[in-house]
Design an enzyme around this catalytic site. Structure first.
Site, PDB file in Angstrom:
ATOM      1  N   ASP A 115       0.832  -1.194   0.000  1.00 14.32           N
ATOM      2  CA  ASP A 115       0.000   0.000   0.000  1.00 14.32           C
ATOM      3  C   ASP A 115       0.875   1.256   0.000  1.00 14.32           C
ATOM      4  O   ASP A 115       2.076   1.211   0.319  1.00 14.32           O
ATOM      5  CB  ASP A 115      -0.888  -0.044   1.259  1.00 14.32           C
ATOM      6  CG  ASP A 115      -2.164   0.765   1.119  1.00 14.32           C
ATOM      7  OD1 ASP A 115      -2.289   1.528   0.148  1.00 14.32           O
ATOM      8  OD2 ASP A 115      -3.029   0.646   2.010  1.00 14.32           O
ATOM      9  N   ASP A 127     -10.664   2.216  -3.400  1.00 14.45           N
ATOM     10  CA  ASP A 127     -11.202   1.965  -2.063  1.00 14.45           C
ATOM     11  C   ASP A 127     -12.723   1.919  -2.087  1.00 14.45           C
ATOM     12  O   ASP A 127     -13.349   1.547  -1.105  1.00 14.45           O
ATOM     13  CB  ASP A 127     -10.736   3.045  -1.079  1.00 14.45           C
ATOM     14  CG  ASP A 127      -9.418   2.663  -0.443  1.00 14.45           C
ATOM     15  OD1 ASP A 127      -8.983   1.506  -0.637  1.00 14.45           O
ATOM     16  OD2 ASP A 127      -8.812   3.507   0.254  1.00 14.45           O
TER      17      ASP A 127
END
Ligand code: DGJ
Length: 729
Positions: A477, A547
């Site tokens: 990430d 997301d």
């Protein structure tokens, strides 16, 4: 031969199955662009260089060089000498003056393709790709520039890159170096690009190309949520099956520019490369700079053909993971299930229940290390938090494996929290400007990846954890963009190199990781989909798409993403409801169908979801097992777009042999008092006879594509259906 040189006419030709690209050399040695478009079968000529036209004929008449330079279709224009359109190369000499002019010196044509030092790049065997290297020189600077073109015949792709070598005696500064340029006559072009924001990445936008420069770019240190390193110029009326498309996509994960400029003479210059903002590279005598690769394609048959060229190309020549052509395990990720609030017991609960329904891997997301119970600490302290993970990581992984699931883990290796042991020990490892308090974003700073000891530290942390237990998957990430560009390690002269050196650092880390752990399934991610680019695909076969996992938002995000990237690369999960980004409630079945058009997995607390949803999981995991190969390897067709019609969405995936076609239809909004809806399907063999699975309905491919298929209406909003056509004759 897909690449040839006609010495008499001084023309280089690159042919792919359906396209041709022609380059011409003028008598003085200028390298000009003649043609890119539908495949030419016969003799080629150079008249499109227009060297005979007034006001300047270089070989005959030296009276007006600037008029010539400002009009000539250049393959790689340089700045400072009279071509006032966007330049691709700006070089400053030791006196502080900017100017460069390139002339053809020689060339090489060979089978295969060279690696690009330190950078991700496409690859191919000698029989799949041929490369032309044009060697150009600026005699005044002693600068050599190698323009590289690799023609991938089967996929209709030309990969371009540029290397700049200082063969002179001066210390030079590269103030701008792009990777590709395409000069063309305007054909009333419209510009198509992908824009977005966090949680709504890669929405398609299109509009008229006006006079002047129109660009998309990122100066955020990553390819970004906001704009995407992709640009297409299309002729009016272009659709999925008709129209001309010229497209570029950048194999790079940092700052970029993608720009089209319509000039005074109604010509168009399309360029792509590293953004020149905050970029300045020192090139000492003997040094070389390698610019990243641009993937170029032309389609004379609309956007659908462009999409399938990119998809095939990335699957065949960019993604090198062993998972590229392999089934990915169905994972369950605990992020939306627990956020930071989890422990061994909770994870084992999830794993136990997931196993019962056919899920194959548990991914432990953010919050397992240091003292991280919120997003405000511990990045950099990659030690397991044993108050949460009681008994340690190895014990947890063993228990998950005993349950029958594989185990994956989350990292954010490029970051440092101000509240971390690492920052207390090494505040100078954060990117910041001396004397100025650096801007925090998500309570964190970015590590200075230009610094070798930082790379060493970061890599060791990740590798140590991976060696400590049976971990088969990593989610890498990156949750903030770069600012306050300053490195306490680079000298004054080199600060302008930091953005690019940072990206090279990311690549070096991922290269090492996939080399040491070749079987690891790596998924890149950046606050969702901010680093979804071909550079990342070189290291990881899949990237978390956004997301926002709401099925309806995802229709638009996945339509834009799949315009360029294969479905197998799009991280997509069935997530919790009401959705955590928009609060929308959608049927579990629809969430499954939309996630099936990506990697497919789950992101919810399986121990808590309603029983009627839970009941569908075994069915969905069976659905994945049935279709994963078709989705991963098949040809993708966009049939209808909710973004355009505001009511419904439809896409199809056809196997390469056209023996089966899976059509997904999402009725976003129901329409009262309406009949069935006719859709022109694609992807079938017109000669074939297909049966719609679970029915006795039979159709010829021709009928489905030319006359259309009737989608019968069904009750309700946000509903979806799969239609699986199997060829019988
Ligand atoms: C952003 C990612 O996109 C999410 O899936 C999750 O991993 C969080 N970061 C964790 O901080």
């Amino acid at each position: 031969m897909s690449v040839y040189y006609d010495g008499n006419k001084k023309i280089f030709g690159l042919h792919t199955k359906n396209t041709s690209y022609l380059i011409g050399i003028t008598p003085e040695g200028y390298v000009g662009h003649i043609y890119y478009g539908d495949r030419l079968q016969k003799e080629t000529e150079a008249y499109l260089l227009r060297t005979e036209e007034a006001p300047y004929t270089p070989s005959v008449n030296k009276r007006e060089k600037s008029s010539f330079l400002d009009f000539f279709p250049m393959e790689f224009p340089t700045g400072g000498v009279g071509d006032y359109r966007e330049s691709c190369l700006n070089i400053r000499n030791e006196d502080g003056c900017m100017g460069c002019e390139l002339f053809y010196e020689g060339h090489e044509i060979f089978g295969g393709k060279k690696k690009l030092e330190g950078l991700p790049a496409s690859f191919g065997a000698e029989e799949q790709v041929q490369t032309l290297e044009l060697i150009c020189k600026d005699p005044v600077l002693g600068l050599k520039v190698i323009l590289s073109y690799s023609a991938f015949e089967e996929e209709d792709i030309i990969a371009r890159s540029v290397q700049v070598v200082n063969e002179g005696t001066q210390k030079l500064k590269i103030e701008k170096v792009y990777s590709a340029c395409l000069d063309m006559d305007n054909e009333s072009f419209e510009m198509l690009s992908l824009h977005g924001s966090w949680a709504r990445e890669r929405h398609i936008q299109q509009g008229e190309l006006r006079y002047g420069k129109q660009m998309v770019s990122s100066a955020r240190g990553e390819s970004s949520h906001q704009e995407h390193p992709f640009l297409a110029l299309v002729t009016p009326g272009t659709g999925q099956q008709q129209g001309k498309v010229y497209a570029m996509n950048f194999v790079y994960s940092g700052n970029f520019i993608a720009q089209a400029e319509r000039t005074q003479f109604d010509m168009v210059r399309m360029v792509m490369g590293i953004h020149q903002e905050e970029f300045c590279w020192n090139l000492k005598p003997g040094e070389a700079f390698q610019a990243p690769e641009v993937i170029l394609t032309y389609s004379g048959q609309g956007l659908g053909k462009m999409t399938r060229s990119f998809h095939d190309f990335y699957r065949n020549h960019m993604i090198r993971s062993p998972y590229n052509h392999k089934k990915r395990p169905i994972l369950i990720n605990n992020w939306e299930a627990t956020y930071f609030d989890f422990n061994t017991e909770k994870l084992l609960d999830i794993a136990g229940e997931a196993k019962k329904d056919g899920i194959e891997m548990l991914v432990m997301d953010d919050g397992w290390f240091g003292k991280r119970n919120l997003d405000d600490s511990s990045l950099g302290d990659w030690q397991v938090n044993e108050t949460k993970i009681t008994g340690g990581l190895k014990a947890l992984v063993e228990k998950v494996n005993e349950i029958g699931l594989e185990f994956g883990i989350w990292f954010e290796p490029e970051m440092i929290s101000p509240d971390s042991e690492l920052y207390r020990q090494h505040p100078d490892w954060a990117i910041q400007i001396r004397g100025r308090e650096a801007t925090q974003s998500r309570c964190q700073y970015v590590l200075d990846l230009s610094r070798p000891e930082v790379l060493e530290y970061v890599y060791d942390c990740v590798a140590k954890i991976l060696h400590s237990a049976n971990i088969v998957y990593v989610k890498w990430d990156m949750n903030r963009q770069l600012s306050d560009l300053g490195s306490s390690w680079l000298d004054r002269e080199s600060q302008g190199e930091l953005f690019h050196r940072y990206v090279l650092g990311v690549y070096a880390l991922q290269e090492r990781l996939v080399s040491e752990f070749p079987d690891l399934l790596l998924e890149n991610c950046s606050g969702g989909g901010a680093r979804f680019d071909p550079g990342m695909l070189y290291y990881s076969p899949q990237i978390w798409c956004s997301d926002d996992a709401d099925a309806i938002e995802r229709l638009v995000i996945q339509e834009g993403t799949s315009l360029v990237y294969p479905l197998s690369t799009m991280g997509a999960h069935v997530s919790d409801c009401p959705n955590h980004s928009v609060g929308r409630v959608t049927p579990f079945e629809t969430r499954g169908h939309v996630a099936l058009a990506g990697t497919f997995g789950y992101e919810l607390d399986i121990t808590k979801i309603p029983a009627e949803d839970r009941k569908l999981i075994p069915e969905q995991t069976r659905m994945y097992h049935k279709y994963h190969e078709l989705i991963r390897e098949g040809d993708y067709y966009r049939i209808a777009s909710y973004r355009e019609n505001h009511l419904y969405d439809c896409w199809a995936v056809a196997s390469k042999d056209k023996k089966e076609v899976l059509v997904t239809y999402v009725q976003v909004l129901g329409v009262p008092n309406s009949h069935s809806r006719k859709l022109y399907l694609q992807g079938f063999d017109p000669e074939g006879v297909y049966r719609l699975e679970d029915t006795e309905e039979r159709y010829t491919g021709e009928m489905l594509m030319k006359a259309g298929f009737l989608m019968r209406g069904f009750w309700g909003d946000f509903k979806s259906r799969l239609y699986h056509f199997i060829r019988e004759a």
